[in-house]
Motif scaffolding. Structure first.
Motif, PDB file in Angstrom:
ATOM      1  N   LYS A 188       0.830  -1.209   0.000  1.00 13.99           N
ATOM      2  CA  LYS A 188       0.000   0.000   0.000  1.00 13.99           C
ATOM      3  C   LYS A 188       0.867   1.263   0.000  1.00 13.99           C
ATOM      4  CE  LYS A 188      -3.821  -0.034   0.118  1.00 13.99           C
ATOM      5  NZ  LYS A 188      -4.765  -0.153  -1.037  1.00 13.99           N
ATOM      6  N   GLY A 189       2.185   1.098   0.214  1.00 16.12           N
ATOM      7  CA  GLY A 189       3.069   2.256   0.257  1.00 16.12           C
ATOM      8  C   GLY A 189       3.002   2.995   1.579  1.00 16.12           C
ATOM      9  N   TRP A 190       2.573   2.309   2.648  1.00 16.67           N
ATOM     10  CA  TRP A 190       2.393   2.959   3.943  1.00 16.67           C
ATOM     11  C   TRP A 190       3.555   2.701   4.898  1.00 16.67           C
ATOM     12  CZ3 TRP A 190      -3.284   0.883   4.785  1.00 16.67           C
ATOM     13  CH2 TRP A 190      -4.158   1.519   3.871  1.00 16.67           C
ATOM     14  N   ASP A 191       4.560   1.956   4.472  1.00 11.18           N
ATOM     15  CA  ASP A 191       5.631   1.557   5.382  1.00 11.18           C
ATOM     16  C   ASP A 191       6.491   2.733   5.833  1.00 11.18           C
ATOM     17  OD1 ASP A 191       6.134   1.187   2.501  1.00 11.18           O
ATOM     18  OD2 ASP A 191       8.200   0.784   3.096  1.00 11.18           O
ATOM     19  N   LYS A 192       6.448   3.856   5.129  1.00 13.33           N
ATOM     20  CA  LYS A 192       7.195   5.042   5.559  1.00 13.33           C
ATOM     21  C   LYS A 192       6.461   5.785   6.671  1.00 13.33           C
ATOM     22  CE  LYS A 192      10.434   4.702   2.359  1.00 13.33           C
ATOM     23  NZ  LYS A 192       9.957   3.452   1.727  1.00 13.33           N
ATOM     24  N   ASP A 193       5.152   5.597   6.758  1.00 11.18           N
ATOM     25  CA  ASP A 193       4.339   6.323   7.737  1.00 11.18           C
ATOM     26  C   ASP A 193       3.949   5.472   8.939  1.00 11.18           C
ATOM     27  OD1 ASP A 193       4.177   8.692   6.095  1.00 11.18           O
ATOM     28  OD2 ASP A 193       2.794   7.578   4.824  1.00 11.18           O
ATOM     29  N   ILE A 194       4.021   4.153   8.799  1.00 10.57           N
ATOM     30  CA  ILE A 194       3.632   3.248   9.884  1.00 10.57           C
ATOM     31  C   ILE A 194       4.883   2.546  10.403  1.00 10.57           C
ATOM     32  CG2 ILE A 194       2.310   1.162  10.458  1.00 10.57           C
ATOM     33  CD1 ILE A 194       0.289   2.027   8.298  1.00 10.57           C
ATOM     34  N   ASP A 195       5.047   2.544  11.706  1.00  9.28           N
ATOM     35  CA  ASP A 195       6.192   1.894  12.333  1.00  9.28           C
ATOM     36  C   ASP A 195       6.079   0.386  12.132  1.00  9.28           C
ATOM     37  OD1 ASP A 195       8.205   0.930  13.923  1.00  9.28           O
ATOM     38  OD2 ASP A 195       7.458   1.783  15.802  1.00  9.28           O
ATOM     39  N   MET A 196       6.935  -0.170  11.294  1.00 11.02           N
ATOM     40  CA  MET A 196       6.841  -1.590  10.944  1.00 11.02           C
ATOM     41  C   MET A 196       7.227  -2.494  12.115  1.00 11.02           C
ATOM     42  SD  MET A 196       5.733  -1.597   7.835  1.00 11.02           S
ATOM     43  CE  MET A 196       6.152  -3.126   6.979  1.00 11.02           C
ATOM     44  N   SER A 197       7.964  -1.968  13.092  1.00  8.86           N
ATOM     45  CA  SER A 197       8.389  -2.788  14.229  1.00  8.86           C
ATOM     46  C   SER A 197       7.228  -3.112  15.169  1.00  8.86           C
ATOM     47  CB  SER A 197       9.499  -2.081  15.011  1.00  8.86           C
ATOM     48  OG  SER A 197       9.002  -0.917  15.656  1.00  8.86           O
ATOM     49  N   LYS A 198       6.126  -2.387  15.051  1.00 11.91           N
ATOM     50  CA  LYS A 198       4.981  -2.651  15.932  1.00 11.91           C
ATOM     51  C   LYS A 198       4.003  -3.664  15.323  1.00 11.91           C
ATOM     52  CE  LYS A 198       1.848   1.106  14.438  1.00 11.91           C
ATOM     53  NZ  LYS A 198       1.193   2.358  14.851  1.00 11.91           N
TER      54      LYS A 198
END
Length: 412
Positions: A188-198
């Motif tokens: 979705k291209g959201w990995d820059k805005d959503i903390d992937m570690s959570k």
């Protein structure tokens, strides 16, 4: 963090429950010393049961064994029309009111709602300064786009995507029930805005303790199950147009036409297509398939353990690349018998554990061919599939999954 609220519109008391995840995880959290409340609607999905008939009551609290429920008053509905939409809106709106009256503060709020409705539990968590964990069991609204053939450019869909991203971003923790949850965020291209570690992965599973108890204590005598001379292929589930059980009928027909008379299909379940398919089989002399009717949940483990091969059928879609979390799959694995599926998912569990085989987009001829392979398989190879299925079930035992959930709860 000892006080946990689980919020799911469609959670049900144990005697009605078909989606068991919330109830079983609550049971094991309680055994670990947590205090758990499950917030659910008063209406029981796919029934005409409403647990609150008093118009003056906004909610009721009930305890079923050790499970504490808060049932929020929602209006009756049928189908997917306006009455259901009203019901779906009532729950999150009334949750805000009810949460103020419970008289205790949650340490963590686990939300098991579609993204568009998760704002309500999120506001509850923020009000109490609680940790907010969002469980994602359906990729929504992506599933609307895929299954309803709607355009991603539709203005309503665009708004829904924005709401989805908004709640993902603000959640303290995200739990996907499909293994490809991170892939979805990246696509979705959201990995820059959503903390992937959570982001975490906790699939659905099986309560092996209860499954094995039922297998030993809820035995059913049946002439087809007890016939040791046949190789029994079982399907357990709904028999509606969406399930396309007709494909399994076609597999049975193909096997019969190939001259194999020792393979028999047993179909457990009910639905609007059952009578239609029974008539079709009678008219076309397909006598190697038997429709056994609706089955009590506690008898399923024994029946699955008495059969030789489980069969799963799925509608193909682009969502399959993110993985599967079908409850039925874990019951099949716990039976200790191999399974065959006509859809290979991303992170496919049958293939990963070699507790069965998934054949991508397999037609009835391919399924028939591979069922015959299982029938002709050496005892050693067959038993290896059985052992692998049990190993997979152990990894997806709800005790293990609840341990994973506790780690997410306690994680900073």
């Amino acid at each position: 963090m000892k006080n946990v609220w689980i919020i799911n519109h469609y959670s049900m008391p144990p005697q009605y429950e078909t989606r068991v995840r919330n109830n079983i995880m609550a049971k094991y959290l309680i055994k670990k010393g947590y205090k758990v409340k499950i917030f659910a609607a008063s209406t029981i999905h796919n029934t005409d049961i409403n647990l609150i008939n008093d118009k003056k009551k906004l909610y009721i609290q009930k305890t079923y064994d050790e499970l504490d429920f808060v049932h929020i008053k929602t209006s009756n509905y049928s189908g997917n029309g306006i009455s259901r939409i009203i019901n779906m809106l009532q729950f999150p709106l009334r949750l805000l009111k009810v949460s103020k009256r419970i008289g205790e503060k949650p340490d963590v709020v686990i939300c098991d709602l579609e993204a568009i409705f998760a704002w309500s539990p999120y506001l509850v968590a923020k009000k109490f300064k609680s940790k907010f964990i969002l469980e994602v069991r359906d990729l929504w609204p992506e599933s609307i786009v895929v299954y309803k053939n709607m355009s991603k450019c539709n203005p309503i869909i665009r708004i829904l995507y924005k709401i989805e991203k908004w709640i993902y971003k603000r959640s303290d923790k995200l739990i996907f029930s499909m293994e490809g949850g991170k892939d979805y965020i990246i696509n979705k291209g959201w990995d820059k805005d959503i903390d992937m570690s959570k982001i975490h992965y906790i699939n659905n599973g099986v309560d092996l303790e209860q499954f094995n108890y039922n297998k030993k204590n809820h035995i059913t005598k049946d002439v087809h199950l007890d016939n040791e001379d046949t190789f029994k292929v079982v399907y357990a589930g709904s028999i509606r147009q969406a399930n396309n059980v007709k494909k399994i009928v076609d597999v049975a027909d193909t096997i019969k036409k190939n001259g194999n008379t020792n393979i028999r299909f047993l179909i457990y379940g009910d639905g609007s297509d059952k009578e239609v398919l029974e008539k079709y089989c009678m008219e076309n002399d397909i006598d190697n398939i038997v429709f056994k009717g609706q089955l009590e949940k506690d008898k399923i483990p024994y029946i699955l353990s008495k059969c030789d091969l489980n069969i799963m059928h799925f509608s193909q879609s682009s969502l399959k690349k993110y993985g599967s979390s079908m409850n039925k799959m874990f019951d099949y694995l716990a039976s200790g018998k191999p399974s065959i599926s006509d859809c290979e998912f991303g992170y496919d569990i049958f293939n990963k554990y070699q507790g069965g085989i998934s054949l991508d987009n397999a037609n009835s001829e391919v399924l028939a061919e591979n069922i015959i392979k299982f029938y002709n398989m050496s005892k050693e190879e067959y038993n290896t599939y059985c052992d692998n299925a049990l190993k997979a079930a152990e990894d997806f035992d709800f005790k293990i999954l609840t341990d994973k959930l506790e780690k997410v709860i306690l994680e900073d």
